[in-house]
Design an enzyme around this catalytic site. Structure first.
Site, PDB file in Angstrom:
ATOM      1  N   SER A   1      -0.044   3.122   7.493  1.00 11.45           N
ATOM      2  CA  SER A   1       0.176   4.444   8.054  1.00 11.45           C
ATOM      3  C   SER A   1      -1.117   5.233   8.174  1.00 11.45           C
ATOM      4  O   SER A   1      -1.127   6.330   8.703  1.00 11.45           O
ATOM      5  CB  SER A   1       1.164   5.217   7.176  1.00 11.45           C
ATOM      6  OG  SER A   1       0.629   5.339   5.883  1.00 11.45           O
TER       7      SER A   1
ATOM      8  N   ASN B   1       0.813  -1.204   0.000  1.00  7.57           N
ATOM      9  CA  ASN B   1       0.000   0.000   0.000  1.00  7.57           C
ATOM     10  C   ASN B   1       0.856   1.268   0.000  1.00  7.57           C
ATOM     11  O   ASN B   1       1.042   1.895  -1.039  1.00  7.57           O
ATOM     12  CB  ASN B   1      -0.948  -0.039   1.209  1.00  7.57           C
ATOM     13  CG  ASN B   1      -2.091   0.953   1.071  1.00  7.57           C
ATOM     14  OD1 ASN B   1      -1.977   1.945   0.361  1.00  7.57           O
ATOM     15  ND2 ASN B   1      -3.181   0.692   1.749  1.00  7.57           N
ATOM     16  N   ASP B   2       1.417   1.609   1.147  1.00 11.92           N
ATOM     17  CA  ASP B   2       2.159   2.872   1.242  1.00 11.92           C
ATOM     18  C   ASP B   2       3.339   2.940   0.276  1.00 11.92           C
ATOM     19  O   ASP B   2       3.683   4.017  -0.211  1.00 11.92           O
ATOM     20  CB  ASP B   2       2.675   3.071   2.672  1.00 11.92           C
ATOM     21  CG  ASP B   2       1.521   3.273   3.643  1.00 11.92           C
ATOM     22  OD1 ASP B   2       0.464   3.743   3.192  1.00 11.92           O
ATOM     23  OD2 ASP B   2       1.677   2.952   4.818  1.00 11.92           O
ATOM     24  N   VAL B   3       3.944   1.783  -0.028  1.00 11.17           N
ATOM     25  CA  VAL B   3       5.159   1.788  -0.853  1.00 11.17           C
ATOM     26  C   VAL B   3       4.890   2.073  -2.330  1.00 11.17           C
ATOM     27  O   VAL B   3       5.812   2.212  -3.114  1.00 11.17           O
ATOM     28  CB  VAL B   3       5.940   0.455  -0.727  1.00 11.17           C
ATOM     29  CG1 VAL B   3       6.389   0.249   0.702  1.00 11.17           C
ATOM     30  CG2 VAL B   3       5.125  -0.713  -1.231  1.00 11.17           C
ATOM     31  N   VAL B   4       3.583   2.130  -2.709  1.00  6.62           N
ATOM     32  CA  VAL B   4       3.251   2.487  -4.088  1.00  6.62           C
ATOM     33  C   VAL B   4       2.391   3.749  -4.128  1.00  6.62           C
ATOM     34  O   VAL B   4       1.771   4.056  -5.137  1.00  6.62           O
ATOM     35  CB  VAL B   4       2.509   1.341  -4.829  1.00  6.62           C
ATOM     36  CG1 VAL B   4       3.462   0.194  -5.120  1.00  6.62           C
ATOM     37  CG2 VAL B   4       1.307   0.854  -4.029  1.00  6.62           C
TER      38      VAL B   4
END
Lengths: 466, 103
Positions: A432, A391-394
Site C-alpha cells: 500500500s 507487511n501491511d497486515v502487521v
C-alpha cells in the site's frame, strides 16, 4: 413391450430421481468441505454427484446432436483438466475466476439458445431466461477481465470520469432490450444479439476499473452471480438440479463474498464502485526510530532457545517459494520442543485462505495454522514473532493512526511479541506504500535478504546450535 | 413443476447455501469458493439439453460453445479444488511435503 410413452416416462422418473441424488450429494459435499478434517471427501461427494447428473442427462427423451455434445465435453473438459493439473498454487485465484467465467458463459449460452429458438413458454420463463442470460454474460466477461488482471495480462485499471454513469446507462439499455426480448415485442435475432453484446460489454466496463488487490472479492461475487444465473436457467429448463445447485452457490457465494470483504476491511459496494484497490495511497505518517539489522546466526540462537515462536507469512514468502524452507525450519524447532504456530491474516496471499493452501502445499499441518482471531492474544506470550514477506497486515498504524489509509483494518498483533524478526528483501514500503511502524520498534530486528535464502541460513544457524 | 413449487425450492436452497457456509473457518475460504465454483458446473446438464434440442446452425453453434464452457467449469473446478484439498493434512502426517510442490 412398454409403449414409447411409458418408456420416456420411466426415463423422466430416472432422470429426476438422479438429479435429486445429485442435489443431495452437492449439499453434503459442500458441508464436508467446510471443515478441514472432512474437506477432502467433500469434493469427492460433489464430484460423484456431477458424474451421475451428466451421465443420466444423455437419457433425455428426444435428444439429438450426441456427437456434438460428446465432442464439446471432451474438448472443454480435456482442456480444463490439463490446465487445472498444471496451474501453480500461487495462480489459483485467477484459475478459479476463469472456470467460473466459463460457467457464466454456459448459462448465457443456454439463455441464447432458448431465446433464439423463440418457442415462448410464457413471460415468466422468458424473463428468467433474459435475467439469467444478463447475469451469466456479465459474469463471463467480468471473470475474463479478473483473470487477465491477476495473471498480469492487464496491468492498467482503465478509469474515466463518468464511468459509473456510463455503466448505469449500459445496464439500463441492456434491461430495455432484455424487456423487449422477454415480452416478445422485439424478439428478433438482431435485438437478442444486441442484448447479449451489451451484457458482455457491461461485464468488461464494470470490472476494468477495479484494482488487482480487490479482485478476490470480485471473483467471489461473480461466483455467486454465476450460481444465480445457473439457477435462473434451471427454471427455464425445468431442471431441479440446476435450480438447487445454482441457488445454493448463489447464497453461499454471497455470504462468502461478504466474509472476504469484511476480512479486507472493505464493503462490497466500495469494491465495485470506488475504483480503489491498487491506487497506492501516498505514504503518510512519519515514523521515528531506526531499522536495526540482525544476523541469521543470532536469530537462529534466539529461536532455538525460545519456548514459543509465531510465524507470520505473507504473499512475499510464497512468491519467493520459501514455504518449504520455512517448514523445514519449523520442524527443526518442533523437534527441539519449541511451540511453533503460523498466524494467518485473512488477506495473506491473494484471497482469504490462499496462504493456507500455499502452506499446505509445503506440508504444514493445518492444526499448526491459526487465523487472526485465534492467535492475536497469543503474541504476548511468544518469545519471537517471525515475519516473512508480510507487511501491511502487521502494521500497528492500522490500530492507532486515524490518518492512515489502512486505519481500522484488523491486523496481527506481532508487535506484542517479546522479539520481532522481519525477513525482508530491502527497505521499501509495503504493497500500500505505507511505512510500517512495526519495523522501527525497539523489539524489532531486520533480517535482510530473500526469504528462501534467509530460511536456509536460519536452518544452518539452528543446526549449529546443536 | 409449477411456479410456486419452483419458488419454494429456490427459497429452501438459498437458506441451505447460507447455513452450509455460515460457520466455515477462514482457512477454507479459497478451497470452498473453488468447490462452490465446481458445483455450479451443473450448468453442464442444462447446456447438454440445450444443445440436444438445437436445430438451426446458430442454435447448434451456441449450444456447442455452452457445453464446451460448462464442461470446462465442471472439470476445471473439480481438478483445482481436489488439488487444494488433498494437501490439507493434520499433524499426524507431519514431515511429508507433497511431491508436486517440491520444486
Amino acid at each position: 413391450m412398454p409403449s414409447d410413452a411409458t418408456m420416456s416416462l420411466d426415463r423422466e422418473t430416472l432422470i429426476q430421481a438422479s438429479y435429486l441424488v445429485t442435489a443431495a450429494l452437492f449439499i453434503l459435499g459442500l458441508k464436508r468441505m467446510s471443515s478441514p478434517v472432512t474437506a477432502r471427501s467433500g469434493i469427492l461427494w460433489a464430484g460423484s454427484g456431477m458424474l451421475v447428473a451428466t451421465v443420466v442427462s444423455f437419457l433425455y427423451p428426444g435428444m439429438t446432436n450426441y456427437e456434438l455434445i460428446l465432442a464439446a465435453i471432451v474438448v472443454g473438459g480435456g482442456l480444463a483438466w490439463w490446465s487445472g493439473k498444471r496451474v501453480a498454487m500461487t495462480d489459483m485465484p485467477q484459475m478459479i475466476a476463469l472456470y467460473n467465467g466459463m460457467g457464466g458463459g454456459a448459462a448465457a449460452a443456454i439463455a441464447a439458445v432458448e431465446l433464439y429458438r423463440g418457442e415462448s413458454q410464457g413471460y415468466a420463463t422468458s424473463t428468467l431466461a433474459v435475467v439469467g442470460g444478463l447475469i451469466g454474460s456479465v459474469s463471463f466477461s467480468g471473470s475474463a477481465i479478473a483473470f487477465g488482471k491477476l495473471q498480469g495480462l492487464i496491468t492498467r485499471s482503465i478509469r474515466f470520469s463518468g464511468q459509473q454513469v456510463f455503466n448505469l446507462l449500459l445496464l439500463a439499455l441492456a434491461l430495455v432490450l432484455g424487456a423487449l426480448v422477454a415480452f416478445g415485442f422485439g424478439a428478433t435475432a438482431p435485438v437478442i444479439t444486441a442484448f447479449f453484446a451489451l451484457a458482455l460489454l457491461l461485464g468488461l466496463t464494470m470490472t476494468l476499473p477495479i484494482g488487482g488487490a480487490d479482485m478476490p472479492v470480485v471473483i467471489s461475487l461473480y461466483n455467486a452471480l454465476t450460481g444465480l444465473a445457473v439457477a435462473f436457467e434451471g427454471f427455464v429448463l425445468n431442471n431441479a438440479a440446476m435450480i438447487i445447485a445454482g441457488t445454493v452457490v448463489g447464497s453461499a457465494g454471497t455470504l462468502l463474498t461478504q466474509l472476504m470483504a469484511k476480512a479486507m476491511n472493505r464493503s462490497v459496494g466500495n469494491v465495485l464502485f470506488s475504483g480503489f484497490g491498487d491506487t497506492g495511497a501516498a505514504p503518510t505518517g512519519e515514523v521515528s526510530g531506526s531499522l536495526k539489522p540482525i544476523e541469521a546466526s543470532d536469530v537462529g540462537v534466539m529461536m532455538a532457545f525460545a519456548s514459543k515462536v509465531i510465524i507470520v507469512p505473507g504473499y512475499g514468502m510464497a512468491v519467493a517459494q520459501a514455504q518449504h524452507k520455512i517448514w523445514e525450519l519449523c520442524q527443526l524447532l518442533l523437534d527441539r520442543g519449541v511451540t511453533v504456530k503460523f498466524a494467518i491474516h485473512p488477506v495473506a496471499g491473494r484471497m482469504p485462505g490462499h496462504m493456507n493452501v500455499l502452506l499446505a502445499e509445503a506440508g504444514v499441518p493445518y492444526d499448526l495454522i491459526s487465523d487472526l482471531d485465534e492467535i492475536n492474544s497469543e503474541f504476548e506470550t511468544a518469545d519471537a514473532a517471525l515475519i516473512i514477506g508480510a507487511n501491511d497486515v502487521v502494521n500497528p498504524v492500522a490500530r492507532n493512526d486515524k490518518s492512515s489509509p489502512i486505519y481500522g483494518m484488523p491486523i496481527l498483533n506481532a508487535d506484542k511479541a517479546k522479539n520481532v524478526i522481519v525477513i525482508k528483501r530491502g527497505k521499501g514500503a509495503g504493497f500500500s506504500g505505507i511505512e510500517n511502524a512495526l519495523f522501527y520498534l525497539d523489539n524489532t530486528r531486520m533480517l535482510y535478504g530473500d526469504a528462501q535464502k534467509a530460511g536456509a541460513e536460519l536452518i544452518q544457524a539452528i543446526k549449529a546450535v546443536g | 413443476m409449477t411456479g410456486i413449487v419452483a419458488l419454494y425450492i429456490f427459497m429452501l436452497a438459498a437458506f441451505t447455501g447460507y447455513e452450509v457456509i455460515s460457520r466455515v473457518p477462514v482457512i477454507l475460504h479459497t478451497p470452498l469458493m473453488s468447490g462452490s465454483n465446481f458445483v455450479h458446473g451443473i450448468v453442464l446438464v442444462g447446456a447438454m439439453v440445450a444443445l440436444g434440442g438445437a436445430h438451426t446452425p446458430l442454435e447448434k453453434t451456441i449450444g456447442f460453445i455452452g457445453v464446451l464452457l460448462a464442461a470446462g467449469n465442471a472439470v476445471g473446478g473439480y481438478v483445482v479444488t481436489e488439488r487444494m484439498l488433498e494437501m490439507f493434512k493434520s499433524s499426524g502426517a507431519r514431515g511429508k511435503p507433497t511431491q508436486k510442490g517440491a520444486h
